[in-house]
Scaffold this motif. Structure first.
Motif, PDB file in Angstrom:
ATOM      1  N   GLU A 226       0.838  -1.190   0.000  1.00 34.04           N
ATOM      2  CA  GLU A 226       0.000   0.000   0.000  1.00 34.04           C
ATOM      3  C   GLU A 226       0.880   1.249   0.000  1.00 34.04           C
ATOM      4  N   ASN A 227       0.960   1.919  -1.149  1.00 42.04           N
ATOM      5  CA  ASN A 227       1.690   3.184  -1.313  1.00 42.04           C
ATOM      6  C   ASN A 227       3.082   3.172  -0.679  1.00 42.04           C
ATOM      7  N   ASP A 241      -6.728   8.734   0.309  1.00 44.47           N
ATOM      8  CA  ASP A 241      -5.850   7.565   0.265  1.00 44.47           C
ATOM      9  C   ASP A 241      -5.025   7.548   1.557  1.00 44.47           C
TER      10      ASP A 241
END
Length: 632
Positions: A226-227, A241
């Motif tokens: 995730e990112n 986000d």
């Protein structure tokens, strides 16, 4: 996402609640016994209910049964119980915190207990914080029925179990609150965590995304994909986000009994952690570990930027975190070493949070000459240039920050490479302007000078410092900033969704004032080199940045970096942008210059967010410095 001071940690309950507990103790209402059990009137899941607020809040409950899963003897003292006989509803938690205050209870993990007390909703930080509440039992009477029982099996929190959506939109009819909304743990991450509040949970081996802090806590992610940042963090990319896999980790044992592991971003918490899931003021949902794995060092190193070429001007910004002469020489030496070794001795260095000559002593002192001499001497001792400086002393206690500290921005510059154009005698209350010089180019009426200091946007906040420099015969205008903080904003785990970002209004007005000044320069001299730097306390995707960029006056240079490298600060496991350098259209190429190009920049300039602090447990500041190189 507010940056909140935690000098008073660990957080404790209100004096009123403590007084109630003390009274209960004196009256014999709070006790531990080993008498035989009686039938429970309600179960834990009845107390927790299917929303964030207990349907039994304010009511007395009797003989609530459960197994003790953890006991906390520091901070907010008490213990967690969990009903081993769960209901079929995934939205109802089977665990709850029993708040005992100052009571020295003898329960331990594995005890089967019956608890009678009052159901309450405690809001860490108070109602004004916007935080969600923690459902708990207060003023308890506790009966231990047996000991040595197996603990309820932990619920594993993992990439598979945590939804990709962070939170539902709040109810407009309830002020944007999510409190009364039915929990949907399969749809929203915050709903999942709320449905596990007070329960025994575990995470497996996880990557650290927020380094160990002075309060013995760190942040991990259960979503490794995730990112991710290039160096192992989790990049905060937008308001939509939020990185749902982040979770704060503390431990049940006091650090005096069990040292808390020291970890940097990118390290691994090998073996994970297991314990009750709490909710607190400084991070929201927190796994309070009964068992905690070991930190595996992944070898994160502090970055070094390249040295500027002979015909490149290097402009940097660095928040040095309330530097004053009373700080230990080791802090000055470490900051100086960073300037020389990690920042490659930039030609112009804008500093934020330089305090006056006696720091936080509130006696009217505003001069920072002693602070700056000690710092520049340390830079020379580290092998760097003898920097000169320019600044303007603030009015006493008029620029925010630590009371008595009188923080301000300062320009350091290397006179062997660049010269400062002194004009007039700027002071704290007189604003600089822009005029056309005899050569037809833009010039400041005061250099150094403050931008629009009477503007109410700067009330109790740092006023921008503008200066005119000359490099290889060309003028360069630099504006050093330290915009208003995010203090007062609600956290990502707020009961309001989306959270209220009240501080943004002030920064928006500050950005508009700086933008207007830059446009004044460009009206007089199209293609002028203007560089706006500093701790703007806001993201590259924020309304603040948009206001700085309005009308094409400026462009945030951090956007030239790949998304995985856009950050200067780590807060609650989110690697994010707070420090920025913005450039006018004339900087780096629109004048036909060759410009410069490297792997981190774009044609016309080179930009580097130099990661030396924010990702590390050992910090000399909590911000990473930023460097821009270009050919004027």
């Amino acid at each position: 996402m507010p940056h909140i001071s935690r000098a008073t940690r660990p957080a404790v309950r209100s004096a009123a609640v403590s007084a109630v507990v003390a009274t209960a103790l004196a009256a014999g209402l709070l006790a531990v016994s080993s008498s035989s059990a009686s039938a429970a009137e309600v179960r834990v899941h009845d107390i927790q209910g299917t929303t964030r607020l207990s349907p039994l809040a304010g009511q007395q409950v009797k003989d609530v049964t459960g197994i003790v899963t953890g006991v906390r003897s520091y901070g907010s003292k008490g213990f967690w119980i969990q009903d081993p006989e769960a209901d079929a509803d995934p939205s109802t938690s089977e665990g709850v915190f029993v708040y005992t205050g100052s009571a020295a209870l003898t329960v331990k993990a594995g005890d089967a207990v019956r608890v009678s007390g009052t159901v309450s909703e405690y809001v860490p930080g108070g109602e004004a914080s916007g935080n969600q509440s923690l459902t708990q039992l207060t003023k308890p009477t506790v009966t231990v029925e047996s000991s040595g029982n197996a603990l309820p099996a932990p619920v594993t929190v993992s990439a598979k179990s945590v939804p990709s959506r962070y939170a539902p939109d709040g109810d407009p009819g309830d002020g944007g609150s999510v409190n009364a909304l039915p929990l949907k743990p399969r749809s929203y991450a915050l709903d999942l965590y709320e449905s596990l509040e007070g329960m025994n949970v575990r995470v497996g081996t996880s990557r650290v995304v927020g380094a160990t802090d002075p309060y013995s806590e760190l942040w991990i992610t259960v979503k490794p994909h995730e990112n991710p940042s290039r160096r192992g963090g989790a990049v905060y990319k937008s308001y939509d986000d939020q990185n749902t896999g982040r979770l704060q980790i503390q431990q049940l044992a006091p650090v005096s009994e069990q040292p808390f592991p020291k970890a940097n971003v990118g390290d691994a918490l090998s073996g994970g952690a297991e314990g009750p899931l709490d909710f607190n003021q400084f991070g929201g949902y927190t796994l309070v570990a009964r068992t905690l794995g070991k930190v595996t060092d992944k070898g994160l190193v502090r970055e070094k930027t390249r040295r500027q070429a002979k015909d490149e001007l290097a402009v940097a910004t660095y928040n040095v975190e309330n530097l004053d002469p009373g700080d230990p020489q080791t802090k000055f030496d470490a900051l100086a070493e960073a300037v020389v070794s990690n920042l490659a001795s930039p030609d112009i260095l804008a500093l934020e949070e330089i305090q006056d000559d006696n720091g936080a002593k509130n006696d009217g002192t505003v001069s920072a000459e002693a602070t700056l001499k000690k710092f520049t001497d340390a830079i020379v001792a580290a092998g760097g240039p003898r920097y000169a400086w320019r600044s303007i002393d603030p009015e006493n206690n008029k620029d925010g920050g630590e009371p008595g500290g009188n923080i301000r921005q300062v320009f350091l510059f290397n006179p062997e490479r660049v010269s400062f154009t002194d004009r007039g005698a700027g002071d704290a209350t007189t604003g600089t302007g822009v005029v056309r010089s005899s050569s037809g180019r833009a010039a400041l009426t005061l250099s150094p000078g403050r931008i629009d200091p009477a503007n109410t946007a700067w009330a109790d906040s740092r006023k921008p410092l503008a200066g005119e420099f000359s490099f290889r015969g060309r003028s360069v205008f630099v504006v050093a900033n330290h915009f208003g903080s995010k203090g007062g904003d609600e956290g990502l785990t707020s009961r309001h969704q989306p959270p209220v970002r009240s501080s943004e209004a002030k920064r928006l007005r500050q950005a508009q004032a700086v933008n207007a000044f830059v446009r004044d320069v460009e009206k007089v001299q199209k293609g002028a080199d203007v560089v706006v730097v500093g701790d703007v306390n806001d993201f590259e995707f924020s309304a603040t940045t948009a206001a700085l960029e309005a009308g094409g006056a400026l462009k945030s240079a951090v956007k030239s970096l790949p998304r995985a490298e856009r950050y200067s600060y780590v807060y609650q496991g989110n690697s994010q942008v707070l420090d920025q350098i913005l450039t006018s259209p004339g900087v780096g190429g629109s004048k036909g210059s060759k410009g410069s190009k490297d792997s981190k920049g774009s044609k016309g300039f080179a930009y580097d967010s130099v990661h030396i602090n924010a990702e590390f447990a050992e910090q000399n500041s909590d911000h990473d410095p930023q460097v821009l190189r270009f050919r004027p």
